[in-house]
Design an enzyme around this catalytic site. Structure first.
Site, PDB file in Angstrom:
ATOM      1  N   ASP A  56     -13.265   4.996   1.682  1.00  0.00           N
ATOM      2  CA  ASP A  56     -11.840   5.093   2.015  1.00  0.00           C
ATOM      3  C   ASP A  56     -11.404   6.560   1.972  1.00  0.00           C
ATOM      4  OD1 ASP A  56      -9.094   4.999   2.126  1.00  0.00           O
ATOM      5  OD2 ASP A  56      -8.833   3.545   0.513  1.00  0.00           O
ATOM      6  N   LYS A  64       2.442  11.360  -3.332  1.00  0.00           N
ATOM      7  CA  LYS A  64       1.413  10.673  -4.117  1.00  0.00           C
ATOM      8  C   LYS A  64       0.436  11.660  -4.773  1.00  0.00           C
ATOM      9  CE  LYS A  64      -1.936   6.963  -3.291  1.00  0.00           C
ATOM     10  NZ  LYS A  64      -2.350   6.014  -2.264  1.00  0.00           N
ATOM     11  N   ASP A  96       0.884  -1.165   0.000  1.00  0.00           N
ATOM     12  CA  ASP A  96       0.000   0.000   0.000  1.00  0.00           C
ATOM     13  C   ASP A  96       0.924   1.218   0.000  1.00  0.00           C
ATOM     14  OD1 ASP A  96      -1.641   2.124   0.554  1.00  0.00           O
ATOM     15  OD2 ASP A  96      -2.261   1.435   2.545  1.00  0.00           O
ATOM     16  N   GLU A 151      -7.331   0.580  -4.429  1.00  0.00           N
ATOM     17  CA  GLU A 151      -7.304   0.499  -2.964  1.00  0.00           C
ATOM     18  C   GLU A 151      -8.614  -0.015  -2.358  1.00  0.00           C
ATOM     19  OE1 GLU A 151      -5.931   4.423  -2.015  1.00  0.00           O
ATOM     20  OE2 GLU A 151      -3.941   3.950  -2.790  1.00  0.00           O
TER      21      GLU A 151
END
Ligand code: AMP
Length: 599
Positions: A192, A70, A8, A169
């Site tokens: 999420d 990211k 992850d 994800e």
């Protein structure tokens, strides 16, 4: 044994895991920590620090310490937002060029920085497992576009991994949730909310088959925005937030206070000598935090409703709403999710670890360590090509299950056309120019009358969500292929805006499509009538000819208006009036063929 690891690669923290005796296990570093902060510090003349050690440098050397990388991976300079500048390091944002971060006058691509984080995870795993690790599954937000996925894959390769699969994800989180429920059937939503991104996915788990029914989200919405809102609020109270060191210390203290407020009603933020001389001290209450956070968390509501609508489900049809991502620890987030879905959310998963556990399970599926599980993912946006009249021709509709292959046959619009330009588009709008161009190429073929050349176009989205386009001239077999995985082409914010824009403009877009299609048909018929008169005009009955000419005149008049209904009606009248003429053309052609055949 060369097992595959699951990773992850998070905005805030990253994790790595491996299947061990049939169980997904997350690997700790030498200090026993499973969470590696996604932070890289570049010292002036020493090797970079990564993870916890780099995290400590955020307040000491903010300009040389890269975090939240990211947010920038796979983006061009012009795709960055104004508020992307609120990080403590410099970003180079040249239009048309990949975004880069700058530390000690050195420019680094987001892939290079991410590769440092992945390298540390790799080394930690090798140390813990006592063997080398070279194959990986890496997760990305479901809403990452092609360029962001490809850049993530490149980061993995730079770190020395063979990237076996890029997994969404929320799908990974559903795998973590569903591994012990392989023999049942349920529909779940995975909500999420992480440091920088929000993802919502609706999945059906059916006896080991995980099918993503719909996915939605926002790649720039998360805990970072809450931190910025608190800082702006404190700044507004008259505290200095403009000096980089002070700003970094303030941010760190604010984040810690935000975390504490998930379990207490009020907390003090104390920073000695914040501006070098005065101490900073204030009290932040959960009420205040919730007032600042509500507008940010509320933005997730529309995404949730859209994903439910796309999956054709009502909130009641869901069996569970699973919470993932650090921000879902906030009581306010749990409350808002409860309101949206009309139920208590499921908090059984560790919000920091579920995605990594799922990535590890997916790695296990690929290596054969986990059986009886099949993962079916979907495309977030439609893919197609531009056709005559500037229309979008969808080849793979959004929310199609991937991997997927789909194709269509196209022909030429003009006599003796020698090449066809393929413009590959992504988006939900009817008119090509309103969608995002992903790439363009030409395919050549031999000159032929219009409508004779045939070009087969095939789109394939592989298991990593990367698009391969193939165009083939069916006569010569000549073909061109294109892999859309390197260009930093699609504006990310625009992707998020795309679906709502397509809804806002649905009516106008559809009427423009109807008009364009009717216009193309009218132009084709007018050309065909001229050609037919030339070939068989002498043998046409004068009354019939007169009727055709009147219909032609009416069609030309209709073309000069902007009235689709009138144009469609005029098309139908000319179509009717030319039935006999068309038959005469066919008959003449058949006679000619017979004569040639018998000669
Ligand atoms: P992730 O990207 O899933 O690792 O989530 C990280 C985000 O969750 C960051 O913005 C953290 O500040 C936030 N976060 C982590 N723990 C908590 C907590 N207890 N309360 C509020 N936010 C949290």
């Amino acid at each position: 044994m060369n097992s595959i690891v699951g990773i992850d690669l998070g905005t805030t923290n990253s994790l790595i895991g491996v299947m061990d005796s049939g169980f997904p296990i997350l690997i700790a570093d030498a200090n026993g920590a499973r969470l590696t902060p996604s932070v890289v510090h570049f010292p002036m003349d020493d090797a970079p620090l990564v993870g916890q050690a780099a995290g400590h440098m955020r307040t000491l050397r903010p300009a040389q310490t890269i975090y939240s990388i990211k947010r920038f991976i796979g983006l061009r300079g012009d795709e960055l937002r104004e508020d992307d500048a609120d990080v403590s390091y410099a970003i180079e944002r040249e239009s048309g060029q990949p975004a880069r971060v700058v530390a000690n006058d050195h420019r680094y691509s987001p892939e290079e920085v991410s590769a440092r984080i992945l390298q540390k995870l790799k080394t930690d795993a090798e140390l813990a497992l006592g063997r080398s690790v070279s194959r990986a599954v890496i997760t990305v937000p479901a809403y990452f576009n092609d360029a962001q996925r490809s850049a993530t894959k490149r980061a993995g390769e730079l770190a020395g991994f063979t990237v076996e699969r890029i997994v969404n994800e929320p799908t990974a989180a559903a795998l973590a949730y569903g591994l012990d429920k392989l023999h049942s059937r349920s529909k779940v939503a995975v909500y999420d909310l992480g440091g920088g991104t929000f993802d919502i996915s609706v999945l059906e788990l059916n006896h080991g088959i995980f099918e993503v029914l719909a996915t939605n989200g926002n790649t720039r919405l998360g805990g970072d925005d809450i931190d910025s809102a608190i800082i702006a609020h404190l700044g507004a109270k008259g505290f200095p937030t403009d000096k980089p060191e002070a700003a970094a210390r303030l941010r760190e203290a604010v984040i810690e206070a935000k975390h504490r407020l998930s379990s207490v009603d009020s907390t003090a933020i104390e920073i000695p000598f914040l501006d070098g001389a005065t101490n900073f001290s204030c009290v932040l209450s959960r009420d205040e935090l919730e007032r600042l956070s509500r507008p940010i968390v509320d933005k997730t509501r529309a995404h949730c409703l859209r994903s439910l609508a796309d999956a054709r489900l009502a909130p009641d049809d869901l069996d569970e709403v699973i919470l993932v991502g650090g921000v879902t620890r906030m009581p306010l987030v749990r409350k808002i999710v409860g309101e949206i879905f009309g139920r208590e959310p499921n908090t059984s998963q560790n919000p920091d670890e579920a995605v990594a556990i799922g990535a590890t399970i997916q790695a296990g599926i690929l290596s054969g360590a986990v059986r009886d599980v099949v993962l079916l993912d979907v495309t977030p946006l439609s893919l197609g090509i531009e056709t005559f009249g500037g229309l979008m021709n969808v080849i793979i509709p959004r929310n199609s299950t991937i991997p997927i292959k789909a194709g269509e046959m196209f022909t030429t619009a003009v006599n003796n056309q020698r090449s066809m330009s393929m413009k590959v588009l992504q988006g939900e709008r009817e008119i090509a120019r309103d969608n995002w161009p992903l790439g363009q190429f030409e395919i050549d073929f031999e000159a032929a009358p219009k409508g004779v050349a045939r070009v087969g176009v095939q789109f394939e989205i592989d298991a990593n969500g990367i698009l391969h386009v193939l165009a083939r001239d069916t006569k010569t077999g000549r073909e061109k292929t294109m892999e859309i995985n390197s260009a930093v082409d699609v504006s990310d914010e625009a992707v998020e805006a795309m679906i709502s824009e397509s809804l806002d403009h649905a009516f106008d877009d559809m009427s423009e499509r109807v008009w364009t299609e009717a216009k193309l048909k009218a132009e084709e018929m007018l050309g065909a009538v001229d050609a037919a008169f030339e070939r068989v005009g002498d043998s046409v009955d004068p009354v019939e000819k007169e009727m055709i000419l009147v219909a032609v005149a009416k069609l030309r008049e209709a073309l000069a208006t902007n009235d689709s209904k009138r144009l469609q009606a005029a098309n139908a009248i000319l179509d009717d009036a030319t039935q006999g003429l068309a038959a005469a053309v066919v008959e003449k052609a058949m006679q000619a063929a017979k004569i040639t055949g018998s000669a």
